[in-house]
Design a protein around this motif. Structure first.
Motif, PDB file in Angstrom:
ATOM      1  N   VAL A 295       0.803  -1.116   0.000  1.00  0.00           N
ATOM      2  CA  VAL A 295       0.000   0.000   0.000  1.00  0.00           C
ATOM      3  C   VAL A 295       0.872   1.212   0.000  1.00  0.00           C
ATOM      4  N   LEU A 296       1.671   1.238  -0.731  1.00  0.00           N
ATOM      5  CA  LEU A 296       2.470   2.447  -0.703  1.00  0.00           C
ATOM      6  C   LEU A 296       1.582   3.659  -0.879  1.00  0.00           C
ATOM      7  N   LEU A 297       0.464   3.498  -1.558  1.00  0.00           N
ATOM      8  CA  LEU A 297      -0.455   4.608  -1.740  1.00  0.00           C
ATOM      9  C   LEU A 297      -1.527   4.606  -0.672  1.00  0.00           C
TER      10      LEU A 297
ATOM     11  N   ARG B 260       0.729  -3.369  -8.320  1.00  0.00           N
ATOM     12  CA  ARG B 260      -0.578  -3.970  -8.080  1.00  0.00           C
ATOM     13  C   ARG B 260      -1.141  -3.389  -6.790  1.00  0.00           C
ATOM     14  N   GLN B 261      -2.246  -2.692  -6.909  1.00  0.00           N
ATOM     15  CA  GLN B 261      -2.904  -2.135  -5.735  1.00  0.00           C
ATOM     16  C   GLN B 261      -3.977  -3.102  -5.262  1.00  0.00           C
ATOM     17  N   LEU B 262      -4.011  -3.339  -3.960  1.00  0.00           N
ATOM     18  CA  LEU B 262      -4.872  -4.348  -3.359  1.00  0.00           C
ATOM     19  C   LEU B 262      -5.886  -3.702  -2.435  1.00  0.00           C
TER      20      LEU B 262
ATOM     21  N   TRP C  12       1.777  -4.216  -4.160  1.00  0.00           N
ATOM     22  CA  TRP C  12       3.007  -4.827  -4.650  1.00  0.00           C
ATOM     23  C   TRP C  12       3.624  -3.845  -5.629  1.00  0.00           C
ATOM     24  N   ARG C  13       4.935  -3.609  -5.500  1.00  0.00           N
ATOM     25  CA  ARG C  13       5.632  -2.745  -6.453  1.00  0.00           C
ATOM     26  C   ARG C  13       6.933  -3.432  -6.850  1.00  0.00           C
ATOM     27  N   MET C  14       7.110  -3.656  -8.150  1.00  0.00           N
ATOM     28  CA  MET C  14       8.297  -4.335  -8.663  1.00  0.00           C
ATOM     29  C   MET C  14       9.017  -3.395  -9.623  1.00  0.00           C
ATOM     30  N   VAL C  15      10.190  -2.930  -9.202  1.00  0.00           N
ATOM     31  CA  VAL C  15      10.929  -1.904  -9.938  1.00  0.00           C
ATOM     32  C   VAL C  15      12.204  -2.497 -10.522  1.00  0.00           C
ATOM     33  N   PRO C  16      12.361  -2.470 -11.868  1.00  0.00           N
ATOM     34  CA  PRO C  16      13.592  -3.004 -12.465  1.00  0.00           C
ATOM     35  C   PRO C  16      14.794  -2.137 -12.103  1.00  0.00           C
TER      36      PRO C  16
ATOM     37  N   GLY D 124      19.048  -7.653 -14.622  1.00  0.00           N
ATOM     38  CA  GLY D 124      18.205  -8.740 -14.131  1.00  0.00           C
ATOM     39  C   GLY D 124      17.865  -8.680 -12.671  1.00  0.00           C
ATOM     40  N   VAL D 125      17.966  -7.502 -12.061  1.00  0.00           N
ATOM     41  CA  VAL D 125      17.639  -7.323 -10.640  1.00  0.00           C
ATOM     42  C   VAL D 125      16.375  -6.480 -10.508  1.00  0.00           C
ATOM     43  N   THR D 126      15.492  -6.868  -9.584  1.00  0.00           N
ATOM     44  CA  THR D 126      14.243  -6.154  -9.345  1.00  0.00           C
ATOM     45  C   THR D 126      14.096  -5.849  -7.861  1.00  0.00           C
ATOM     46  N   GLU D 127      13.752  -4.605  -7.566  1.00  0.00           N
ATOM     47  CA  GLU D 127      13.430  -4.248  -6.180  1.00  0.00           C
ATOM     48  C   GLU D 127      11.931  -4.473  -5.969  1.00  0.00           C
ATOM     49  N   VAL D 128      11.616  -5.291  -4.976  1.00  0.00           N
ATOM     50  CA  VAL D 128      10.222  -5.647  -4.703  1.00  0.00           C
ATOM     51  C   VAL D 128       9.808  -5.069  -3.350  1.00  0.00           C
ATOM     52  N   THR D 129       8.705  -4.349  -3.345  1.00  0.00           N
ATOM     53  CA  THR D 129       8.141  -3.813  -2.106  1.00  0.00           C
ATOM     54  C   THR D 129       6.735  -4.363  -1.934  1.00  0.00           C
ATOM     55  N   TYR D 130       6.460  -4.851  -0.743  1.00  0.00           N
ATOM     56  CA  TYR D 130       5.166  -5.455  -0.409  1.00  0.00           C
ATOM     57  C   TYR D 130       4.671  -4.766   0.856  1.00  0.00           C
TER      58      TYR D 130
END
Length: 202
Positions: free
Chosen positions: A15-17, A126-128, A151-155, A159-165
């Motif tokens: 929910v970053l937002l 992805r906003q939940l 969920w936020r997936m930032v390239p 080949g590395v992705t920063e994932v925030t949940y």
């Protein structure tokens, strides 16, 4: 987009937002094995919001494919007992999940409305949001009445992705304080850890 038409739901309880407007003063609660978990008090709630952040050695498309496998995602989402896709419509999806709770706490179930988007830089968001009345109540389960998350997936390149949940929830019913306090740390940490292991095996 087709890659956004299915979704992984939150754990069992992410929910970053949405939460950012209600959660303040994020405090680092756990920093282990490359995963950082932050907690924040939420005004008017006895439950804390949680945020987990990790870098995964996999591209956004790989992570997106794991999240689009809705039943399969139950294998890496913390406390997930069952998950299924209820409906898809464009970049929106509705999912149903059952959440394991230790005895004698009654199990929870959750209906999530998910909205997906992909930004110009390749980030997938992805906003939940819980929609508890989307389907009828299920016997012997307590329906989670409120949840907002993201969920936020930032390239990050190579080949590395920063994932925030991130999630803020009201689980409904009565939850012992010891369980509530452990869940808000275990849910993001275990979910991100299991997602990373699966993604990096591919």
């Amino acid at each position: 987009m087709n890659v956004l038409r299915q979704v992984a739901a939150v754990c069992g309880l992410s929910v970053l937002l949405g939460a950012a407007a209600h959660a303040e003063d994020w405090q680092l609660a756990k920093d282990e094995d490359g995963i950082k978990v932050y907690l924040s008090s939420v005004s008017g709630s006895k439950y804390k919001a949680y945020r987990g952040v990790v870098e995964i050695k996999a591209d956004v498309q790989t992570l997106n494919a794991l999240q689009e496998d809705v039943p399969g995602s139950c294998r890496w989402i913390h406390a997930c007992a069952e998950m299924k896709l209820l409906k898809r419509q464009g970049n929106e999806a509705w999912t149903y999940s059952k959440i394991d709770m230790p005895w004698p706490v009654t199990g929870r179930d959750l209906v999530l409305h998910v909205k997906g988007e992909q930004t110009a830089d390749g980030t997938i968001v992805r906003q939940l949001q819980a929609e508890p009345t989307f389907i009828p109540a299920v016997k012997d389960e307590i329906r989670v009445p409120k949840l907002v998350g993201e969920w936020r997936m930032v390239p990050k390149g190579q080949g590395v992705t920063e994932v925030t949940y991130q999630v803020r929830t009201e689980p409904g019913g009565s939850i012992p304080s010891w369980l509530a306090n452990s869940f808000v740390v275990d849910a993001p940490f275990n979910t991100l850890d299991a997602l990373r292991k699966r993604a990096e095996k591919r």
